[in-house]
Write a protein that holds these residues in place. Structure first.
Motif, mmCIF file in Angstrom:
data_model
loop_
_atom_site.group_PDB
_atom_site.id
_atom_site.type_symbol
_atom_site.label_atom_id
_atom_site.label_comp_id
_atom_site.label_asym_id
_atom_site.label_seq_id
_atom_site.Cartn_x
_atom_site.Cartn_y
_atom_site.Cartn_z
ATOM 1 N N VAL A 135 20.292 3.085 3.203
ATOM 2 C CA VAL A 135 20.912 3.618 2.366
ATOM 3 C C VAL A 135 20.608 5.388 2.456
ATOM 4 C CG1 VAL A 135 21.026 3.363 0.002
ATOM 5 C CG2 VAL A 135 20.912 1.157 0.966
ATOM 6 N N ALA A 136 19.717 5.482 2.556
ATOM 7 C CA ALA A 136 19.064 6.962 2.173
ATOM 8 C C ALA A 136 20.252 7.505 3.094
ATOM 9 C CB ALA A 136 17.849 7.450 2.311
ATOM 10 N N GLN A 137 19.404 7.771 4.528
ATOM 11 C CA GLN A 137 20.903 8.031 5.783
ATOM 12 C C GLN A 137 22.077 7.675 5.388
ATOM 13 O OE1 GLN A 137 20.634 6.638 9.597
ATOM 14 N NE2 GLN A 137 18.841 8.139 9.862
ATOM 15 N N GLN A 138 22.766 6.801 4.640
ATOM 16 C CA GLN A 138 23.821 6.693 3.808
ATOM 17 C C GLN A 138 24.386 8.084 3.245
ATOM 18 O OE1 GLN A 138 25.823 4.248 1.158
ATOM 19 N NE2 GLN A 138 25.795 2.288 3.214
ATOM 20 N N GLN A 139 23.315 8.376 1.963
ATOM 21 C CA GLN A 139 23.270 9.110 0.722
ATOM 22 C C GLN A 139 23.595 9.554 1.812
ATOM 23 O OE1 GLN A 139 24.857 7.751 -2.185
ATOM 24 N NE2 GLN A 139 25.273 5.533 -1.235
ATOM 25 N N ASN A 140 22.482 10.830 2.494
ATOM 26 C CA ASN A 140 23.143 11.936 3.014
ATOM 27 C C ASN A 140 23.886 12.258 3.604
ATOM 28 O OD1 ASN A 140 21.041 14.179 3.130
ATOM 29 N ND2 ASN A 140 20.095 13.419 5.204
ATOM 30 N N ARG A 141 24.694 11.159 4.293
ATOM 31 C CA ARG A 141 25.827 11.563 5.358
ATOM 32 C C ARG A 141 26.832 11.109 4.429
ATOM 33 N NH1 ARG A 141 23.821 7.237 9.976
ATOM 34 N NH2 ARG A 141 22.553 9.183 10.706
ATOM 35 N N LEU A 142 27.081 11.073 3.016
ATOM 36 C CA LEU A 142 28.236 10.587 1.837
ATOM 37 C C LEU A 142 27.705 12.705 1.579
ATOM 38 C CD1 LEU A 142 28.004 7.322 0.635
ATOM 39 C CD2 LEU A 142 29.892 8.534 2.488
ATOM 40 N N MET A 178 27.589 7.340 12.144
ATOM 41 C CA MET A 178 27.931 5.842 11.967
ATOM 42 C C MET A 178 27.490 6.194 9.985
ATOM 43 S SD MET A 178 29.585 3.234 11.426
ATOM 44 C CE MET A 178 28.930 1.524 12.120
ATOM 45 N N VAL A 179 28.340 6.733 9.096
ATOM 46 C CA VAL A 179 28.644 7.347 7.790
ATOM 47 C C VAL A 179 27.896 6.386 7.262
ATOM 48 C CG1 VAL A 179 29.279 8.330 5.942
ATOM 49 C CG2 VAL A 179 30.179 9.243 8.162
ATOM 50 N N MET A 180 28.770 5.022 7.524
ATOM 51 C CA MET A 180 27.947 3.949 6.182
ATOM 52 C C MET A 180 26.717 3.469 7.155
ATOM 53 S SD MET A 180 29.585 4.685 4.161
ATOM 54 C CE MET A 180 28.953 3.780 2.354
ATOM 55 N N SER A 181 25.859 4.049 7.316
ATOM 56 C CA SER A 181 24.755 3.097 7.448
ATOM 57 C C SER A 181 24.190 2.667 7.090
ATOM 58 C CB SER A 181 23.759 4.671 7.903
ATOM 59 O OG SER A 181 21.793 3.719 8.506
ATOM 60 N N LYS A 208 35.707 5.521 -1.826
ATOM 61 C CA LYS A 208 35.215 4.453 -1.351
ATOM 62 C C LYS A 208 34.332 3.822 -2.276
ATOM 63 C CE LYS A 208 38.095 2.935 1.865
ATOM 64 N NZ LYS A 208 38.377 2.861 4.527
ATOM 65 N N GLN A 209 33.648 4.782 -2.558
ATOM 66 C CA GLN A 209 32.525 4.917 -2.764
ATOM 67 C C GLN A 209 32.180 4.866 -4.569
ATOM 68 O OE1 GLN A 209 30.058 4.579 -1.045
ATOM 69 N NE2 GLN A 209 31.819 4.903 0.454
ATOM 70 N N LYS A 210 31.436 3.586 -4.800
ATOM 71 C CA LYS A 210 31.267 3.020 -6.183
ATOM 72 C C LYS A 210 30.295 4.344 -6.809
ATOM 73 C CE LYS A 210 32.716 -1.289 -5.490
ATOM 74 N NZ LYS A 210 33.681 -1.278 -3.907
#
Length: 130
Positions: free
Chosen positions: A102-109, A96-99, A32-34
């Protein structure tokens, strides 16, 4: 072939169903990531215990798995990856992956991407039927 045999043996493990489901979930999240997803994880922004534990678990086995895969020992490599079952389950339960951060989200991804890439060295186990 070694990979087919390894996947067949892996599918007999008690962890296989849960890991196949987790891989399917990871695959769906990543698809789902663009934008491109990084592969390096910044430990300094891993704030949740569950994400720190998953990162640590990956770090503990990543080198060994890659060495085994490089040698064509897919069975042993997948058995090592089976140890990720509990940390992966805990991650999805508590993080929560989609935090909104943004930095946390990218890190989790990136963390999920590392897992996906390790499994894909052998096969797409998200296709296994539990």
């Amino acid at each position: 072939e070694n990979r087919v045999k390894a996947v067949n043996q892996f599918s007999q493990l008690t962890e296989a169903g849960d890991l196949a489901a987790a891989n399917k979930r990871i695959s769906n999240i990543l698809k789902k990531q663009k934008s491109a997803i990084g592969e390096s994880v910044d430990q300094s922004i891993l704030v949740e215990d569950a994400e720190q534990q998953l990162d640590s678990a990956i770090a503990d086995i990543e080198q060994h798995c890659n060495t085994l895969f490089d040698q064509g020992d897919y069975t042993q490599g997948l058995q090592q990856l089976a140890s990720l079952r509990t940390p992966v389950d805990n991650f999805f339960e508590h993080v929560m992956v989609m935090s909104d951060d943004v930095a946390q989200q990218q890190n989790r991804l990136a963390l999920l991407n590392k897992i996906r890439k390790l499994f894909l060295r052998v096969a797409d186990i998200s296709q296994l039927h539990a």
